[in-house]
Motif scaffolding. Structure first.
Motif, PDB file in Angstrom:
ATOM      1  N   UNK A  12       0.806  -1.222   0.000  1.00 20.00           N
ATOM      2  CA  UNK A  12       0.000   0.000   0.000  1.00 20.00           C
ATOM      3  C   UNK A  12       0.839   1.273   0.000  1.00 20.00           C
ATOM      4  N   UNK A  13       2.126   1.157   0.335  1.00 20.68           N
ATOM      5  CA  UNK A  13       2.989   2.342   0.345  1.00 20.68           C
ATOM      6  C   UNK A  13       4.020   2.301  -0.782  1.00 20.68           C
ATOM      7  N   UNK A  14       4.816   1.240  -0.816  1.00 19.17           N
ATOM      8  CA  UNK A  14       5.891   1.156  -1.803  1.00 19.17           C
ATOM      9  C   UNK A  14       5.345   0.865  -3.202  1.00 19.17           C
ATOM     10  N   UNK A  15       4.461  -0.130  -3.308  1.00 16.11           N
ATOM     11  CA  UNK A  15       3.983  -0.557  -4.630  1.00 16.11           C
ATOM     12  C   UNK A  15       2.979   0.418  -5.236  1.00 16.11           C
ATOM     13  N   UNK A  16       2.013   0.858  -4.444  1.00 16.22           N
ATOM     14  CA  UNK A  16       0.938   1.700  -4.985  1.00 16.22           C
ATOM     15  C   UNK A  16       1.045   3.166  -4.585  1.00 16.22           C
ATOM     16  N   UNK A  37       1.790   6.969   3.016  1.00 14.25           N
ATOM     17  CA  UNK A  37       3.219   7.125   3.314  1.00 14.25           C
ATOM     18  C   UNK A  37       3.743   5.905   4.074  1.00 14.25           C
ATOM     19  N   UNK A  38       4.973   5.531   3.800  1.00 17.39           N
ATOM     20  CA  UNK A  38       5.562   4.370   4.465  1.00 17.39           C
ATOM     21  C   UNK A  38       5.993   4.690   5.892  1.00 17.39           C
ATOM     22  N   UNK A  39       6.272   5.938   6.177  1.00 12.52           N
ATOM     23  CA  UNK A  39       6.714   6.325   7.520  1.00 12.52           C
ATOM     24  C   UNK A  39       6.518   7.819   7.688  1.00 12.52           C
ATOM     25  N   UNK A  40       6.800   8.285   8.902  1.00 11.22           N
ATOM     26  CA  UNK A  40       6.700   9.712   9.179  1.00 11.22           C
ATOM     27  C   UNK A  40       5.404  10.084   9.871  1.00 11.22           C
ATOM     28  N   UNK A  41       5.379  11.318  10.363  1.00 12.73           N
ATOM     29  CA  UNK A  41       4.215  11.800  11.096  1.00 12.73           C
ATOM     30  C   UNK A  41       4.111  13.308  10.912  1.00 12.73           C
ATOM     31  N   UNK A  42       2.878  13.789  10.747  1.00 14.53           N
ATOM     32  CA  UNK A  42       2.587  15.213  10.658  1.00 14.53           C
ATOM     33  C   UNK A  42       1.642  15.570  11.795  1.00 14.53           C
ATOM     34  N   UNK A  43       1.971  16.559  12.626  1.00 17.50           N
ATOM     35  CA  UNK A  43       1.090  16.916  13.745  1.00 17.50           C
ATOM     36  C   UNK A  43      -0.317  17.272  13.272  1.00 17.50           C
ATOM     37  N   UNK A  44      -1.285  16.944  14.113  1.00 14.20           N
ATOM     38  CA  UNK A  44      -2.684  17.155  13.764  1.00 14.20           C
ATOM     39  C   UNK A  44      -2.991  18.629  13.547  1.00 14.20           C
ATOM     40  N   UNK A  94       6.367   1.908  11.425  1.00  8.82           N
ATOM     41  CA  UNK A  94       5.947   3.048  10.607  1.00  8.82           C
ATOM     42  C   UNK A  94       6.716   4.331  10.934  1.00  8.82           C
ATOM     43  N   UNK A  95       7.719   4.242  11.781  1.00  8.96           N
ATOM     44  CA  UNK A  95       8.547   5.408  12.067  1.00  8.96           C
ATOM     45  C   UNK A  95       7.821   6.545  12.744  1.00  8.96           C
TER      46      UNK A  95
END
Length: 318
Positions: A155-159, A163-170, A261-262
């Motif tokens: 769902x992240x790498x192939x398609x 995002x495969x990792x990381x976080x964005x504050x709400x 998921x980092x």
């Protein structure tokens, strides 16, 4: 009501104090000396003694514990031995990530689990029940870390859907925050959804075979009203208990999912603290986890009387 609240308050305080003692002693029983990790290449006896005096590690355990409790009562969890950063600021950064992940995971798990459990109970002996039971078995059997790796791969790498990792504050970007957090929350909620589904199905089967449900059917109520107003409501006590316990577990047990998921939550912070023998961070994490369990269980007890009026707030049958 007031008597019950006071009783629960002192019981909660005693539980939290005992948890603090166990964690405080247990952390210091871990092998290894944090002074050695902090000394670096300069491991002379003088340097080690200076480090121990600076962080109070040379004091007797009762003295260290008394000082720690006094600081915590003032909202001071100390300073990280590893980074020198105040633990309170580290918790302020990591706690919202884990809480958001846990709450979203419990919401997803509750919607899927309760819905599938009700469907399996109402359609007992039919393909719908078999399908729901099969999904629940898969959810209980498949490890989260393996499912998370598959999700990242496909769902992240192939398609590139997530995002495969990381976080964005709400508060910084709610849409991007949801885009980053929804996949880890779904992965974390799969096993919990299976547990909720099985508990809901079992409680619903008991309710559907009870006398009050048969009476409701005899009065001519619609099947949907019988299921939702009577059977499901009386089954929610078991479900609320499971959800409350699992929510406390998610706050402390999201370590693997956060690592995969980092996500900068409790997971990475706790693992780094354990390996570095960072006593203040470990104690703060476990103390907050214990407090979360206590608060959640308290509200679960209060919800019992809301769901079922026959139960008083003291827990005795009416």
């Amino acid at each position: 009501m007031a008597r019950y609240l006071l009783t629960r308050a002192w019981q909660s305080a005693l539980t939290l104090l005992l948890s603090t003692i166990v964690v405080f002693v247990g952390v210091r029983a871990l092998p290894g000396d944090p002074a050695l990790a902090l000394a670096g290449e300069d491991r002379s006896p003088e340097a080690l003694d200076a480090i121990r005096r600076h962080y109070g590690l040379d004091q007797p355990l009762p003295v260290q514990f008394a000082q720690y409790v006094e600081r915590v009562a003032q909202g001071d969890f100390g300073v990280s031995i590893r980074t020198g950063t105040p633990v309170s600021s580290m918790l302020t950064t990591a706690l919202p990530v884990t809480v958001e992940l846990s709450v979203l995971a419990i919401v997803i798990a509750s919607v899927l689990g309760i819905g599938a459990g009700v469907l399996a109970a109402v359609r007992r002996g039919r393909p719908a029940e078999w399908f729901a039971n099969a999904l629940a078995l898969i959810g209980l059997s498949v490890p989260h870390f393996w499912l998370g790796l598959l999700a990242i791969l496909y769902l992240s790498v192939a398609t590139g859907l997530f995002p495969a990792s990381g976080f964005v504050p709400l508060l910084e970007d709610p849409v991007d925050n949801l885009h980053h957090i929804v996949l880890p929350a779904v992965i974390l909620g799969t096993g919990l959804a299976a547990i909720i589904m099985r508990q809901t199905r079992s409680a619903m089967l008991d309710s559907l075979s009870s006398d009050y449900v048969r009476t409701a059917k005899a009065k001519g109520l619609r099947p949907r009203a019988v299921v939702t107003r009577h059977a499901l409501r009386n089954s929610l006590i078991v479900v609320v208990t499971v959800v409350g316990l699992q929510l406390g577990g998610l706050i402390s047990g999201a370590v693997v999912t956060e690592q995969i998921f980092g996500l900068p939550g409790f997971g990475k912070m706790t693992i780094d603290a354990v390996f570095q023998r960072d006593y203040p961070v470990i104690q703060a994490v476990v103390l907050l986890t214990a407090a979360a369990y206590i608060v959640i269980n308290f509200f679960v007890d209060l919800l019992y009387s809301v769901i079922d009026p026959r139960i008083r707030v003291t827990g005795d049958p009416a």
